[in-house]
Every structure is written in structure tokens, then in C-alpha cells.
Design a protein around this motif. Structure first.
Motif, PDB file in Angstrom:
ATOM      1  N   VAL A  99      40.708  48.016  44.400  1.00  0.00           N
ATOM      2  CA  VAL A  99      39.772  47.040  44.954  1.00  0.00           C
ATOM      3  C   VAL A  99      38.443  47.075  44.213  1.00  0.00           C
ATOM      4  O   VAL A  99      37.903  46.043  43.821  1.00  0.00           O
ATOM      5  N   VAL A 100      37.898  48.281  44.021  1.00  0.00           N
ATOM      6  CA  VAL A 100      36.607  48.404  43.337  1.00  0.00           C
ATOM      7  C   VAL A 100      36.716  47.900  41.900  1.00  0.00           C
ATOM      8  O   VAL A 100      35.819  47.209  41.406  1.00  0.00           O
ATOM      9  N   GLY A 101      37.822  48.227  41.226  1.00  0.00           N
ATOM     10  CA  GLY A 101      37.996  47.752  39.864  1.00  0.00           C
ATOM     11  C   GLY A 101      37.991  46.242  39.778  1.00  0.00           C
ATOM     12  O   GLY A 101      37.331  45.645  38.917  1.00  0.00           O
ATOM     13  N   LEU A 102      38.705  45.583  40.685  1.00  0.00           N
ATOM     14  CA  LEU A 102      38.705  44.124  40.716  1.00  0.00           C
ATOM     15  C   LEU A 102      37.338  43.584  41.110  1.00  0.00           C
ATOM     16  O   LEU A 102      36.894  42.544  40.607  1.00  0.00           O
ATOM     17  N   GLU A 103      36.658  44.295  41.997  1.00  0.00           N
ATOM     18  CA  GLU A 103      35.356  43.837  42.472  1.00  0.00           C
ATOM     19  C   GLU A 103      34.326  43.795  41.348  1.00  0.00           C
ATOM     20  O   GLU A 103      33.490  42.893  41.297  1.00  0.00           O
ATOM     21  N   VAL A 104      34.368  44.754  40.437  1.00  0.00           N
ATOM     22  CA  VAL A 104      33.363  44.777  39.365  1.00  0.00           C
ATOM     23  C   VAL A 104      33.774  43.904  38.192  1.00  0.00           C
ATOM     24  O   VAL A 104      33.019  43.772  37.231  1.00  0.00           O
ATOM     25  N   SER A 170      33.967  36.178  35.047  1.00  0.00           N
ATOM     26  CA  SER A 170      35.220  36.804  34.637  1.00  0.00           C
ATOM     27  C   SER A 170      36.295  35.725  34.651  1.00  0.00           C
ATOM     28  O   SER A 170      36.108  34.625  35.185  1.00  0.00           O
ATOM     29  N   ASN A 171      37.449  36.024  34.060  1.00  0.00           N
ATOM     30  CA  ASN A 171      38.531  35.049  34.049  1.00  0.00           C
ATOM     31  C   ASN A 171      38.969  34.687  35.457  1.00  0.00           C
ATOM     32  O   ASN A 171      39.223  33.517  35.771  1.00  0.00           O
ATOM     33  N   ALA A 172      39.038  35.704  36.327  1.00  0.00           N
ATOM     34  CA  ALA A 172      39.447  35.444  37.707  1.00  0.00           C
ATOM     35  C   ALA A 172      38.401  34.595  38.431  1.00  0.00           C
ATOM     36  O   ALA A 172      38.744  33.696  39.205  1.00  0.00           O
ATOM     37  N   GLU A 173      37.123  34.864  38.193  1.00  0.00           N
ATOM     38  CA  GLU A 173      36.056  34.076  38.818  1.00  0.00           C
ATOM     39  C   GLU A 173      36.099  32.640  38.339  1.00  0.00           C
ATOM     40  O   GLU A 173      35.913  31.702  39.127  1.00  0.00           O
ATOM     41  N   PHE A 174      36.344  32.436  37.041  1.00  0.00           N
ATOM     42  CA  PHE A 174      36.432  31.077  36.500  1.00  0.00           C
ATOM     43  C   PHE A 174      37.579  30.313  37.153  1.00  0.00           C
ATOM     44  O   PHE A 174      37.429  29.168  37.589  1.00  0.00           O
ATOM     45  N   ASP A 203      49.707  41.705  40.509  1.00  0.00           N
ATOM     46  CA  ASP A 203      49.808  42.370  41.804  1.00  0.00           C
ATOM     47  C   ASP A 203      48.487  42.204  42.539  1.00  0.00           C
ATOM     48  O   ASP A 203      47.488  42.828  42.185  1.00  0.00           O
ATOM     49  N   VAL A 204      48.454  41.339  43.545  1.00  0.00           N
ATOM     50  CA  VAL A 204      47.218  41.064  44.269  1.00  0.00           C
ATOM     51  C   VAL A 204      47.451  41.276  45.757  1.00  0.00           C
ATOM     52  O   VAL A 204      48.568  41.421  46.228  1.00  0.00           O
ATOM     53  N   PHE A 205      46.380  41.236  46.515  1.00  0.00           N
ATOM     54  CA  PHE A 205      46.455  41.435  47.943  1.00  0.00           C
ATOM     55  C   PHE A 205      45.294  40.673  48.554  1.00  0.00           C
ATOM     56  O   PHE A 205      44.339  40.305  47.874  1.00  0.00           O
ATOM     57  N   ASP A 206      45.386  40.395  49.866  1.00  0.00           N
ATOM     58  CA  ASP A 206      44.416  39.510  50.506  1.00  0.00           C
ATOM     59  C   ASP A 206      42.981  39.944  50.286  1.00  0.00           C
ATOM     60  O   ASP A 206      42.094  39.139  50.057  1.00  0.00           O
ATOM     61  N   ARG A 207      42.745  41.259  50.372  1.00  0.00           N
ATOM     62  CA  ARG A 207      41.360  41.713  50.293  1.00  0.00           C
ATOM     63  C   ARG A 207      40.768  41.455  48.910  1.00  0.00           C
ATOM     64  O   ARG A 207      39.568  41.256  48.767  1.00  0.00           O
ATOM     65  N   SER A 208      41.608  41.460  47.862  1.00  0.00           N
ATOM     66  CA  SER A 208      41.079  41.203  46.530  1.00  0.00           C
ATOM     67  C   SER A 208      40.517  39.794  46.431  1.00  0.00           C
ATOM     68  O   SER A 208      39.530  39.558  45.737  1.00  0.00           O
ATOM     69  N   ILE A 209      41.131  38.825  47.111  1.00  0.00           N
ATOM     70  CA  ILE A 209      40.616  37.465  47.112  1.00  0.00           C
ATOM     71  C   ILE A 209      39.285  37.398  47.853  1.00  0.00           C
ATOM     72  O   ILE A 209      38.340  36.734  47.411  1.00  0.00           O
ATOM     73  N   ASP A 210      39.182  38.111  48.975  1.00  0.00           N
ATOM     74  CA  ASP A 210      37.908  38.132  49.700  1.00  0.00           C
ATOM     75  C   ASP A 210      36.794  38.708  48.826  1.00  0.00           C
ATOM     76  O   ASP A 210      35.662  38.194  48.814  1.00  0.00           O
ATOM     77  N   LEU A 211      37.088  39.768  48.082  1.00  0.00           N
ATOM     78  CA  LEU A 211      36.097  40.364  47.191  1.00  0.00           C
ATOM     79  C   LEU A 211      35.765  39.424  46.043  1.00  0.00           C
ATOM     80  O   LEU A 211      34.614  39.333  45.614  1.00  0.00           O
ATOM     81  N   LEU A 212      36.767  38.713  45.550  1.00  0.00           N
ATOM     82  CA  LEU A 212      36.538  37.766  44.464  1.00  0.00           C
ATOM     83  C   LEU A 212      35.645  36.619  44.931  1.00  0.00           C
ATOM     84  O   LEU A 212      34.743  36.178  44.212  1.00  0.00           O
TER      85      LEU A 212
END
Length: 246
Positions: A99-104, A170-174, A203-212
Motif C-alpha cells: 500500500v505504501v509503495g503504491l501510495e508514494v 505517475s502513470n497510474a495517476e494519469f 494485482d490491485v485491491f480496493d484500498r489501493s484505489i482509495d489511496l490513488l
């Protein structure tokens, strides 16, 4: 740190491996070369900065557990200055670390020990997404999309504010912002956002989208306590409230 890609049909992909283990750096460089990739090595933050100041890289492979400056801090630094894709290497498999890795701003992560072919597959997946493989035809032409004081250039993949300052994404943010822009005033559930903004092969999960979403709100200076541009619809998802103009 420069932002444009050096990959062409004839030139090898340029990768930077940031790991304090010399053996891992050498092993990765040798193996990746068999797949048409050229990998430079850096043992830590200072070497990483020097390498990225002198050369453009298509992707950075970054170890999480570095002595001194850790990988999370370095990933955050890369993301603040460029949109270069980042894959994090971690010896930890805990959800919190992912989660932290995706968050930053990391685009993906691989847990040690890992299969080399898995890493190669994830490199290709991240690069394919970063080059627009998940974009829909409506946005593929690369025009400029405007909402409020903001502009999103889909060719340069740049977010520009009202004072013509480029805000790195980031690519995900774009991809997430593009998804919102293409569906304004419509409630988008988490499953749709996962599939459209991050791709089905990650491999994603709901919380990663909330953090994104939280990260994107910060980039858009949308007050998290009372967001205006991206509103939360409790139990359903999110809605992008701005009017969009081409």
C-alpha cells in the motif's frame, strides 16, 4: 530528471537498477540484456540521482530496503520530478508495504525472491501501460482536455495548472485522471476504476484505489476534507464534478 522515453524500435530499453547488493545489480543487468534491455546499476540515492541526471531511463527498478535513504523516499523523489515508471523490489510481502509503495507512486512491485521471467513480464506490462496501452480511442488523438483552471495534455501526459506549471503524474495517476475526465458527472465504482486506471493485469485491491484517489486529489489541490473535483459517493465510488472541454 528528464521525462521523455528513449525507447525506439532499434534502441534497447534503458533501465536503472537501484539496489545496494552488487550481485543483484550484476545479475539483473546480465539477464535483462538477453531481452533487449540495457540496465545500469546504482547502489543508493546519490548514485541514482547522478545516473538520472546524466541519462534518460525508460524504467527504474528500485529496492525498498536500502541503507540510508530508503526506497520509499527515493520513489517519492522520482515521482515528484518525473513520470518515469518505477517497479519496487521488496523482501516484505505485507499488505502495508504494498500500500505504501503504491501510495508514494510506484507502478508495480515484485517480492523477493522472484522469478526473473516474472520481473521481465512486469516490466513489459508497466511500460505498455505507461505508453498508453490502456487508453481508450476517444483520448488517443492526444488533444488537450480542460477542466476549470486545469489542462491535461494526453500526448505529453502532462497536467498543467492555471499558472502553466506542470504537475508531475505517475502513470497510474494519469490513467485515473483520464478515466474521470472521460466520465464527468458519473458515479464510477471501484471495480471500474481498478480496471480502467490500473489495468486488469496488475494485482490491485480496493484500498489501493482509495489511496490513488487521495494522491490525485493532492495533485489537483482538492481539499481532502471537503473535495470539490473528486467527490466520494458513500458505498458506491467516486464522481468527477468538473465540466470538461476539449
Amino acid at each position: 530528471m528528464r521525462m521523455e522515453s528513449t525507447a525506439t524500435a532499434s534502441a534497447p530499453l534503458q533501465l536503472l537498477v537501484v539496489d545496494d547488493d552488487t550481485q543483484i545489480r550484476t545479475m539483473l543487468a546480465d539477464y535483462l540484456s538477453t531481452f533487449g534491455m540495457a540496465a545500469d546499476g546504482a547502489e543508493g540515492g546519490a548514485a541514482m540521482r547522478a545516473a538520472m541526471a546524466g541519462k534518460t531511463y525508460d524504467l527504474v527498478i528500485l529496492d525498498l530496503s536500502l541503507p540510508g535513504e530508503n526506497g520509499l523516499a527515493l520513489c517519492r523523489e522520482i515521482r515528484e520530478q518525473s513520470d518515469t515508471p518505477v517497479i519496487m523490489l521488496t523482501a516484505r510481502a505485507e499488505l502495508a508495504d504494498r500500500v505504501v509503495g503504491l501510495e508514494v507512486g510506484a507502478d508495480d512491485y515484485v517480492t523477493k525472491p522472484f522469478e526473473m521471467r516474472e520481473l521481465v513480464a512486469r516490466i513489459h506490462t508497466v511500460l505498455r501501460r505507461s505508453q498508453g496501452g490502456q487508453r481508450r480511442p476517444a483520448a488517443a488523438a492526444g488533444h488537450e482536455l480542460r477542466f476549470g483552471a486545469w489542462r491535461l495534455n494526453t500526448t505529453l501526459r502532462q497536467l498543467v495548472d492555471g499558472e502553466d506549471t506542470v504537475v508531475p503524474l505517475s502513470n497510474a495517476e494519469f490513467r485515473l485522471l483520464l478515466t474521470f475526465i472521460e466520465h464527468p458527472h458519473r458515479v464510477l465504482d471501484r471495480e471500474l476504476l481498478i480496471n480502467q486506471a490500473r489495468g486488469r493485469d496488475l494485482d490491485v485491491f480496493d484500498r489501493s484505489i482509495d489511496l490513488l484517489v487521495s494522491r490525485l486529489r493532492q495533485k489537483l489541490r482538492d481539499d481532502p476534507r471537503d473535495p470539490v473535483l473528486i467527490r466520494t459517493v458513500r458505498g458506491e465510488g467516486y464522481v468527477f464534478t468538473a465540466n470538461v472541454e476539449s
